[in-house]
Design an enzyme around this catalytic site. Structure first.
Site, PDB file in Angstrom:
ATOM      1  N   GLY A 185       0.779  -1.226   0.000  1.00  0.00           N
ATOM      2  CA  GLY A 185       0.000   0.000   0.000  1.00  0.00           C
ATOM      3  C   GLY A 185       0.811   1.276   0.000  1.00  0.00           C
ATOM      4  O   GLY A 185       0.236   2.367  -0.071  1.00  0.00           O
ATOM      5  N   ALA A 213       3.827  -6.400  -9.663  1.00  0.00           N
ATOM      6  CA  ALA A 213       2.729  -5.477  -9.400  1.00  0.00           C
ATOM      7  C   ALA A 213       1.468  -5.955 -10.098  1.00  0.00           C
ATOM      8  O   ALA A 213       1.518  -6.466 -11.218  1.00  0.00           O
ATOM      9  CB  ALA A 213       3.097  -4.081  -9.885  1.00  0.00           C
ATOM     10  N   THR A 215      -1.818  -3.981  -9.109  1.00  0.00           N
ATOM     11  CA  THR A 215      -2.480  -2.673  -9.187  1.00  0.00           C
ATOM     12  C   THR A 215      -1.553  -1.547  -8.750  1.00  0.00           C
ATOM     13  O   THR A 215      -1.973  -0.397  -8.736  1.00  0.00           O
ATOM     14  CB  THR A 215      -3.740  -2.647  -8.305  1.00  0.00           C
ATOM     15  OG1 THR A 215      -3.370  -2.924  -6.951  1.00  0.00           O
ATOM     16  CG2 THR A 215      -4.747  -3.683  -8.773  1.00  0.00           C
ATOM     17  N   ASP A 273      -9.316  -6.684   0.551  1.00  0.00           N
ATOM     18  CA  ASP A 273      -8.092  -7.146   1.199  1.00  0.00           C
ATOM     19  C   ASP A 273      -8.396  -7.333   2.678  1.00  0.00           C
ATOM     20  O   ASP A 273      -7.890  -6.614   3.528  1.00  0.00           O
ATOM     21  CB  ASP A 273      -6.963  -6.130   0.990  1.00  0.00           C
ATOM     22  CG  ASP A 273      -5.588  -6.748   1.225  1.00  0.00           C
ATOM     23  OD1 ASP A 273      -5.513  -7.978   1.378  1.00  0.00           O
ATOM     24  OD2 ASP A 273      -4.597  -6.000   1.263  1.00  0.00           O
ATOM     25  N   SER A 281      -2.601 -15.100   3.038  1.00  0.00           N
ATOM     26  CA  SER A 281      -1.821 -14.894   1.822  1.00  0.00           C
ATOM     27  C   SER A 281      -0.342 -14.723   2.140  1.00  0.00           C
ATOM     28  O   SER A 281       0.523 -15.404   1.569  1.00  0.00           O
ATOM     29  CB  SER A 281      -2.342 -13.662   1.068  1.00  0.00           C
ATOM     30  OG  SER A 281      -1.493 -13.316   0.001  1.00  0.00           O
TER      31      SER A 281
END
Length: 522
Positions: A185, A213, A215, A273, A281
């Site tokens: 982020g 990557a 997004t 998320d 994850s």
């Protein structure tokens, strides 16, 4: 009920055709609407079908086409991923039949109804996900269900355990295998590319596999790929790690927690998320990679994933619980997430920042240097021969002495070096500047907006595209002074980025006392 591995009871013969469409981790089959098989079998668009050819079989979602130039009436089309899995050539005979629902669909429906699931439920769901038995619709249902009714900590543990079991697990045959991970982020933030050579130079084993990557303007693998090859066979990767004590590679080739990669394909477009999915994850990937000790970076800031200390502490407790159950030693560190880390956002710009720090260049971004040293210090303190609190000084000595640079150069050479001059990086030739509209102090930088602008400019696909930041939080600027420069490789990308900047530059100017307070544990 017929199993997926059973021979179909009714199979219809066609010839395969590769359809050059990237369906992003979903198997898709294509039939012409006038195909006799389509009519005879009673197929419908989005039906789940089973395709068999060349002694292999896959499940796929059916799309129906009307253009014979895409798929003729005697052909069965397969998307790029599906075609690759079948390992066939165009024209190969194939059969297609109705498929039974995935065996775990009952557990999915119970989760949609808000029920708590057990270990076997998650093992079944994750197995079907990893084997691509779920369509995008079913994947989305699972992601939404686990986000709407937040998983309890036992369910998160079961999910993590199942995700590890879905792929291979590496064993380095050493008692201390360290890694560092950030929950993400924050644009820039290429601390891993500094932490790995510092820690490896100290002698700890640090096999760092990272993602590309999806997004964001760049992932660690995208930035490292500016300097060296990152797509390496597992055997070669293992040799590099044993020889140099570390690596910086793309994790996709290692088949670690493959279900996670499939879930990400729907989580990111949905902007979901959830804490449980995040924990499962991250920890599943680290455990599958053979890590025994992990430093986890949780940035806090107004536009970070985590925006308050209470939220960070809740997330910390969940990570610690699951890590403990999985026998992973975990050190969670809360860091400054108010703004990007480093000056560059985009692969080449971020690689420039990393090499400047490694070379102790006076132009190196100090925030990236300091954060990397502190994270590396925490990892070094896992070494039983290092006294608590001494890690930072050891890391700083390794960096200042040039040992970290030498280690990074050795890793780059082992992975396959690419030409790169950080003094004259090949940046996108098309540029425009964003200037201060008034005099004042930088009181806010929106991580989400500057990342969006960098991506619209072409990053990471165009490696020289992105944003070069000239001013950070708390710095005074005068009206007309350049805040940042946007680089692009194509005029259309430059225009998209300019339009985004016209709506919001991502910068806020005001008084010094308006700069948001930061909560960190450094």
């Amino acid at each position: 009920m017929r199993k997926h591995t059973d021979k179909p009871q009714l199979a219809s013969k066609l010839v395969l055709r590769r359809v050059a469409i990237d369906t992003y981790r979903e198997n898709v089959a294509y039939l012409h609407r006038d195909c006799a098989v389509y009519r005879a079998e009673g197929f419908q668009a989005l039906s789940k079908v089973e395709v068999r050819a060349n002694g292999r079989h896959i499940l796929a979602t059916l799309n129906v086409v009307d253009d014979p130039n895409i798929v003729a009436c005697n052909e069965l089309g397969l998307s790029e991923d599906a075609f690759a899995q079948m390992a066939v050539i165009d024209g190969q005979p194939a059969s297609v039949s109705q498929a039974e629902p995935p065996q775990s669909i009952g557990a999915l429906r119970r989760k949609l109804a808000g029920e708590r699931l057990g270990r076997e439920d998650f093992l079944g769901i994750v197995r079907d996900i990893a084997e691509l038995h779920y369509s995008k619709i079913e994947l989305s249902a699972f992601v939404v269900a686990t986000n709407r009714d937040e998983l309890d900590r036992e369910e998160v543990y079961f999910l993590t355990e199942a995700m590890v079991a879905s792929g291979r697990t590496l064993n380095w045959h050493e008692p201390l295998v360290v890694d560092k991970h950030c929950i993400g982020g924050i644009p820039g933030n290429r601390s891993s590319m500094l932490v790995v050579p510092i820690v490896a130079a100290h002698g700890l084993l640090c096999p760092k596999t990272s993602s590309r990557a999806i997004t964001s303007p760049a992932g660690t693998a995208d930035t490292m790929e500016v300097l060296a090859k990152v797509e390496l066979p597992v055997d070669q990767l293992a040799d590099i790690v044993r020889t140099h004590r570390g690596c910086l590679a793309w994790g996709g080739a290692a088949h670690l927690s493959p279900a996670d990669d499939v879930l990400i394909s729907v989580e990111r477009p949905l902007a979901i998320d959830s804490p449980g999915q995040m924990v499962a994850s991250i920890l599943s990937k680290k455990i599958a990679a053979g890590s025994t000790h992990l430093v986890l970076d949780i940035p806090i800031g107004p536009s970070a994933k985590v925006r308050s200390m209470p939220e960070a502490q809740r997330l910390r407790r969940l990570f610690e619980y699951v890590a403990g159950r999985m026998h992973l030693s975990l050190d969670v560190v809360v860091t400054d997430g108010r703004q990007p880390i480093g000056n560059g956002i985009g692969p080449v710009l971020e690689a420039r920042d990393v090499m400047r720090v490694l070379e102790n260049d006076p132009r190196a971004p100090n925030d990236l240097r300091q954060k990397s040293l502190r994270l590396a210090g925490r990892l070094i303190e896992f070494d039983p021969d290092v006294r608590g609190g001494d890690g930072f000084a050891i890391a700083r000595d390794i960096l200042d002495s040039g040992r970290a640079l030498a280690k990074m150069n050795a890793i780059i050479a082992a992975q396959g070096a690419k030409p790169f001059d950080h003094n004259h990086p090949q940046l996108g030739a098309l540029t425009f500047d964003i200037c201060a509209s008034e005099s004042g102090v930088v009181t806010g930088i929106d991580n989400l907006q500057v990342a969006r602008i960098a991506r619209l400019a072409g990053a990471p696909k165009v490696i020289g595209a992105g944003i070069d930041l000239f001013h950070k939080l708390g710095e005074a600027v005068t009206s007309g002074e350049v805040l940042y420069r946007v680089h692009a490789g194509f005029q259309s990308d430059l225009d998209f980025a300019r339009q985004a900047c016209a709506k919001s530059t991502g910068y806020t100017l005001g008084r010094a006392e308006d700069v948001p307070h930061v909560f960190t544990e450094f």
